[in-house]
Design a protein around this motif. Structure first.
Motif, PDB file in Angstrom:
ATOM      1  N   LYS A  22      41.067 -10.301 -65.514  1.00 22.20           N
ATOM      2  CA  LYS A  22      41.689 -11.635 -65.456  1.00 22.20           C
ATOM      3  C   LYS A  22      40.662 -12.763 -65.363  1.00 22.20           C
ATOM      4  CE  LYS A  22      45.768  -9.837 -65.480  1.00 22.20           C
ATOM      5  NZ  LYS A  22      46.462  -9.729 -66.726  1.00 22.20           N
ATOM      6  N   GLN A  23      39.461 -12.528 -65.887  1.00 26.72           N
ATOM      7  CA  GLN A  23      38.423 -13.546 -65.830  1.00 26.72           C
ATOM      8  C   GLN A  23      38.874 -14.848 -66.481  1.00 26.72           C
ATOM      9  OE1 GLN A  23      38.011 -10.455 -67.026  1.00 26.72           O
ATOM     10  NE2 GLN A  23      36.185  -9.520 -66.164  1.00 26.72           N
ATOM     11  N   ASP A  24      39.569 -14.749 -67.599  1.00 29.45           N
ATOM     12  CA  ASP A  24      40.033 -15.956 -68.302  1.00 29.45           C
ATOM     13  C   ASP A  24      40.982 -16.784 -67.438  1.00 29.45           C
ATOM     14  OD1 ASP A  24      38.483 -15.341 -70.496  1.00 29.45           O
ATOM     15  OD2 ASP A  24      40.132 -14.395 -71.594  1.00 29.45           O
TER      16      ASP A  24
ATOM     17  N   ARG B 253      38.843 -18.519 -64.772  1.00 32.80           N
ATOM     18  CA  ARG B 253      38.002 -19.513 -65.431  1.00 32.80           C
ATOM     19  C   ARG B 253      38.841 -20.746 -65.787  1.00 32.80           C
ATOM     20  NH1 ARG B 253      36.295 -16.502 -69.415  1.00 32.80           N
ATOM     21  NH2 ARG B 253      34.714 -15.522 -68.120  1.00 32.80           N
ATOM     22  N   HIS B 254      40.051 -20.514 -66.269  1.00 31.65           N
ATOM     23  CA  HIS B 254      40.971 -21.606 -66.626  1.00 31.65           C
ATOM     24  C   HIS B 254      41.331 -22.453 -65.405  1.00 31.65           C
ATOM     25  CE1 HIS B 254      44.180 -23.683 -68.781  1.00 31.65           C
ATOM     26  NE2 HIS B 254      44.995 -23.367 -67.800  1.00 31.65           N
ATOM     27  N   LEU B 255      41.443 -21.810 -64.247  1.00 31.60           N
ATOM     28  CA  LEU B 255      41.753 -22.542 -63.014  1.00 31.60           C
ATOM     29  C   LEU B 255      40.554 -23.326 -62.485  1.00 31.60           C
ATOM     30  CD1 LEU B 255      43.886 -19.969 -61.006  1.00 31.60           C
ATOM     31  CD2 LEU B 255      44.677 -21.845 -62.439  1.00 31.60           C
ATOM     32  N   GLY B 256      39.371 -22.944 -62.926  1.00 36.60           N
ATOM     33  CA  GLY B 256      38.162 -23.624 -62.478  1.00 36.60           C
ATOM     34  C   GLY B 256      37.574 -22.970 -61.278  1.00 36.60           C
TER      35      GLY B 256
END
Length: 123
Positions: free
Chosen positions: A115-117, A120-123
């Motif tokens: 769930k890296q993406d 990353r999307h959340l910052g």
């Protein structure tokens, strides 16, 4: 969760939905039932219908990082598959961070294999 044990089964359902039944429900119950006002602390995201019925749609857990004061580990962040894509994962993480701050946690640690993406999307 420690104030609303009635959501335990709903949490177990979405955890098993996401990661299969490799862990026994009994093990999950023990993990969830250890929730307390400090750490470990389980956060439950519920959806209320017009008829005042509730459904568990998300879960996260803050646990102790040994030998690290003011640190917590973020675990089992999950939103029900049928409720994804609606911003609920972001809401769940925001609430998890708010609860951590209330507990005096200054640093959150997490690990993920797939769930890296999302993070990353959340910052």
């Amino acid at each position: 969760m420690h104030e609303h044990r009635e959501y335990t089964e709903g949490c177990i359902d979405i955890i098993c939905e996401e990661w299969g039944r490799s862990r026994t429900v009994r093990l999950l119950k023990v993990m969830l039932e250890k929730s307390c006002p400090t750490l470990p602390y389980n956060i439950v995201l519920i959806l209320r219908s017009n008829s005042s019925r509730t459904k568990v749609v998300g879960h996260s857990r803050l646990s102790i990082v040994l030998n690290k004061k003011n640190f917590a580990f973020v675990e089992t962040v999950v939103v029900s598959k049928s409720h994804r894509g609606k911003g609920l994962g972001r809401k769940l993480m925001e609430e998890t961070e708010k609860h951590a701050l209330k507990l005096g946690i200054e640093t959150l640690c997490l690990t993920t294999l797939d769930k890296q993406d999302f993070y990353r999307h959340l910052g």
